[in-house]
Design a protein around this motif. Structure first.
Motif, PDB file in Angstrom:
ATOM      1  N   ASP A  51       0.857  -1.175   0.000  1.00 47.45           N
ATOM      2  CA  ASP A  51       0.000   0.000   0.000  1.00 47.45           C
ATOM      3  C   ASP A  51       0.895   1.226   0.000  1.00 47.45           C
ATOM      4  O   ASP A  51       1.872   1.289   0.754  1.00 47.45           O
ATOM      5  CB  ASP A  51      -0.903   0.004   1.235  1.00 47.45           C
ATOM      6  CG  ASP A  51      -1.914   1.129   1.192  1.00 47.45           C
ATOM      7  OD1 ASP A  51      -2.692   1.189   0.221  1.00 47.45           O
ATOM      8  OD2 ASP A  51      -1.911   1.958   2.118  1.00 47.45           O
ATOM      9  N   HIS A  84       1.077   4.953   0.924  1.00 42.11           N
ATOM     10  CA  HIS A  84       0.472   6.065   1.649  1.00 42.11           C
ATOM     11  C   HIS A  84       1.489   6.675   2.609  1.00 42.11           C
ATOM     12  O   HIS A  84       2.505   6.075   2.903  1.00 42.11           O
ATOM     13  CB  HIS A  84      -0.809   5.653   2.381  1.00 42.11           C
ATOM     14  CG  HIS A  84      -0.606   4.825   3.599  1.00 42.11           C
ATOM     15  ND1 HIS A  84      -0.592   3.449   3.571  1.00 42.11           N
ATOM     16  CD2 HIS A  84      -0.440   5.167   4.893  1.00 42.11           C
ATOM     17  CE1 HIS A  84      -0.424   2.980   4.785  1.00 42.11           C
ATOM     18  NE2 HIS A  84      -0.319   4.013   5.623  1.00 42.11           N
ATOM     19  N   TYR A 123      -0.833   9.055  -6.004  1.00 41.58           N
ATOM     20  CA  TYR A 123      -1.459   8.084  -6.912  1.00 41.58           C
ATOM     21  C   TYR A 123      -0.519   7.775  -8.084  1.00 41.58           C
ATOM     22  O   TYR A 123      -0.370   6.614  -8.475  1.00 41.58           O
ATOM     23  CB  TYR A 123      -2.802   8.600  -7.421  1.00 41.58           C
ATOM     24  CG  TYR A 123      -3.553   7.555  -8.211  1.00 41.58           C
ATOM     25  CD1 TYR A 123      -4.241   6.538  -7.566  1.00 41.58           C
ATOM     26  CD2 TYR A 123      -3.537   7.560  -9.601  1.00 41.58           C
ATOM     27  CE1 TYR A 123      -4.913   5.553  -8.277  1.00 41.58           C
ATOM     28  CE2 TYR A 123      -4.208   6.577 -10.317  1.00 41.58           C
ATOM     29  CZ  TYR A 123      -4.879   5.583  -9.656  1.00 41.58           C
ATOM     30  OH  TYR A 123      -5.532   4.610 -10.361  1.00 41.58           O
ATOM     31  N   THR A 146      -2.035  -1.012  -3.715  1.00 39.15           N
ATOM     32  CA  THR A 146      -3.178  -0.184  -3.366  1.00 39.15           C
ATOM     33  C   THR A 146      -2.707   1.212  -2.977  1.00 39.15           C
ATOM     34  O   THR A 146      -1.548   1.410  -2.612  1.00 39.15           O
ATOM     35  CB  THR A 146      -3.984  -0.794  -2.196  1.00 39.15           C
ATOM     36  OG1 THR A 146      -3.135  -0.938  -1.059  1.00 39.15           O
ATOM     37  CG2 THR A 146      -4.592  -2.125  -2.583  1.00 39.15           C
ATOM     38  N   THR A 147      -3.634   2.156  -3.051  1.00 41.85           N
ATOM     39  CA  THR A 147      -3.363   3.532  -2.626  1.00 41.85           C
ATOM     40  C   THR A 147      -4.683   4.267  -2.490  1.00 41.85           C
ATOM     41  O   THR A 147      -5.742   3.726  -2.815  1.00 41.85           O
ATOM     42  CB  THR A 147      -2.420   4.255  -3.617  1.00 41.85           C
ATOM     43  OG1 THR A 147      -1.918   5.443  -2.998  1.00 41.85           O
ATOM     44  CG2 THR A 147      -3.113   4.593  -4.927  1.00 41.85           C
ATOM     45  N   HIS A 148      -4.606   5.495  -2.057  1.00 39.54           N
ATOM     46  CA  HIS A 148      -5.789   6.348  -1.914  1.00 39.54           C
ATOM     47  C   HIS A 148      -6.037   7.053  -3.242  1.00 39.54           C
ATOM     48  O   HIS A 148      -5.127   7.675  -3.794  1.00 39.54           O
ATOM     49  CB  HIS A 148      -5.538   7.380  -0.806  1.00 39.54           C
ATOM     50  CG  HIS A 148      -6.749   8.128  -0.399  1.00 39.54           C
ATOM     51  ND1 HIS A 148      -7.678   7.622   0.479  1.00 39.54           N
ATOM     52  CD2 HIS A 148      -7.208   9.339  -0.765  1.00 39.54           C
ATOM     53  CE1 HIS A 148      -8.640   8.496   0.643  1.00 39.54           C
ATOM     54  NE2 HIS A 148      -8.388   9.547  -0.094  1.00 39.54           N
ATOM     55  N   HIS A 149      -7.258   6.948  -3.775  1.00 44.39           N
ATOM     56  CA  HIS A 149      -7.578   7.618  -5.035  1.00 44.39           C
ATOM     57  C   HIS A 149      -7.828   9.096  -4.759  1.00 44.39           C
ATOM     58  O   HIS A 149      -8.643   9.435  -3.889  1.00 44.39           O
ATOM     59  CB  HIS A 149      -8.806   6.981  -5.695  1.00 44.39           C
ATOM     60  CG  HIS A 149      -8.975   7.400  -7.107  1.00 44.39           C
ATOM     61  ND1 HIS A 149      -9.545   8.592  -7.458  1.00 44.39           N
ATOM     62  CD2 HIS A 149      -8.607   6.784  -8.260  1.00 44.39           C
ATOM     63  CE1 HIS A 149      -9.537   8.711  -8.769  1.00 44.39           C
ATOM     64  NE2 HIS A 149      -8.971   7.616  -9.276  1.00 44.39           N
ATOM     65  N   ARG A 201     -11.515   9.513  -3.301  1.00 39.90           N
ATOM     66  CA  ARG A 201     -11.235   9.559  -1.863  1.00 39.90           C
ATOM     67  C   ARG A 201     -11.474   8.227  -1.166  1.00 39.90           C
ATOM     68  O   ARG A 201     -11.958   8.178  -0.046  1.00 39.90           O
ATOM     69  CB  ARG A 201     -12.034  10.659  -1.170  1.00 39.90           C
ATOM     70  CG  ARG A 201     -11.864  12.019  -1.752  1.00 39.90           C
ATOM     71  CD  ARG A 201     -10.571  12.616  -1.325  1.00 39.90           C
ATOM     72  NE  ARG A 201     -10.482  13.994  -1.846  1.00 39.90           N
ATOM     73  CZ  ARG A 201      -9.516  14.811  -1.538  1.00 39.90           C
ATOM     74  NH1 ARG A 201      -8.588  14.429  -0.732  1.00 39.90           N
ATOM     75  NH2 ARG A 201      -9.487  16.021  -2.055  1.00 39.90           N
ATOM     76  N   VAL A 202     -11.145   7.138  -1.862  1.00 39.12           N
ATOM     77  CA  VAL A 202     -11.225   5.790  -1.298  1.00 39.12           C
ATOM     78  C   VAL A 202      -9.950   5.033  -1.661  1.00 39.12           C
ATOM     79  O   VAL A 202      -9.242   5.384  -2.606  1.00 39.12           O
ATOM     80  CB  VAL A 202     -12.458   5.014  -1.833  1.00 39.12           C
ATOM     81  CG1 VAL A 202     -13.744   5.665  -1.395  1.00 39.12           C
ATOM     82  CG2 VAL A 202     -12.409   4.861  -3.336  1.00 39.12           C
ATOM     83  N   ARG A 203      -9.683   3.961  -0.908  1.00 42.83           N
ATOM     84  CA  ARG A 203      -8.543   3.098  -1.221  1.00 42.83           C
ATOM     85  C   ARG A 203      -8.903   2.260  -2.442  1.00 42.83           C
ATOM     86  O   ARG A 203     -10.016   1.729  -2.527  1.00 42.83           O
ATOM     87  CB  ARG A 203      -8.252   2.186  -0.026  1.00 42.83           C
ATOM     88  CG  ARG A 203      -7.051   1.358  -0.261  1.00 42.83           C
ATOM     89  CD  ARG A 203      -5.996   1.401   0.811  1.00 42.83           C
ATOM     90  NE  ARG A 203      -5.908   2.542   1.671  1.00 42.83           N
ATOM     91  CZ  ARG A 203      -5.095   3.598   1.469  1.00 42.83           C
ATOM     92  NH1 ARG A 203      -4.327   3.663   0.413  1.00 42.83           N
ATOM     93  NH2 ARG A 203      -5.056   4.593   2.325  1.00 42.83           N
TER      94      ARG A 203
END
Length: 119
Positions: free
Chosen positions: A20, A22, A86, A103-106, A110-112
């Motif tokens: 992930d 972040h 992103y 994975t990451t924060h869009h 505003r969601v993973r």
């Protein structure tokens, strides 16, 4: 990526490797889980290029620089911080073998999200 090599022991053989992207205060940008266990890594340990590792470190340092220790919940992000994160996640996805789940924060939704493999 036929020469890709990772030196972590397999801890969860029935899971894919996850990473992930972040920012957390004074930590690296990459959070591993799954096949190789849990760890916070800078990226060289999982075979990322020196340029990408440098860019990830620059990104987290820019976020740390705007952190307000007196009011953490209202710490501002630098301009384009989520968008840059992103894009870094897309670069991580491009450098890792297909078995990895990134994975990451869009920045808009505003969601993973799972970062897709691009062909």
């Amino acid at each position: 990526m036929s020469d890709f090599k990772i030196d972590f022991e397999v801890e969860n053989p029935n899971e894919p490797p996850f990473v992930d992207v972040h920012r957390e205060l004074q930590c690296y940008a990459l959070w591993m889980s799954g096949k190789f266990g849990y760890d916070n890594v800078d990226g060289h340990e999982i075979g990322l290029s020196a340029e990408l590792v440098r860019d990830l470190l620059t990104w987290v340092n820019s976020g740390d620089a705007t952190f307000n220790h007196h009011d953490p919940a209202n710490s501002p992000y630098p301009d384009n911080f989520l968008e840059d994160g992103y894009e870094l996640a897309r670069r991580v996805r491009a450098e890792l073998p297909a078995e990895w789940v990134v994975t990451t924060h869009h920045p808009v939704r505003r969601v993973r999200v799972v970062v897709p493999l691009e062909s």
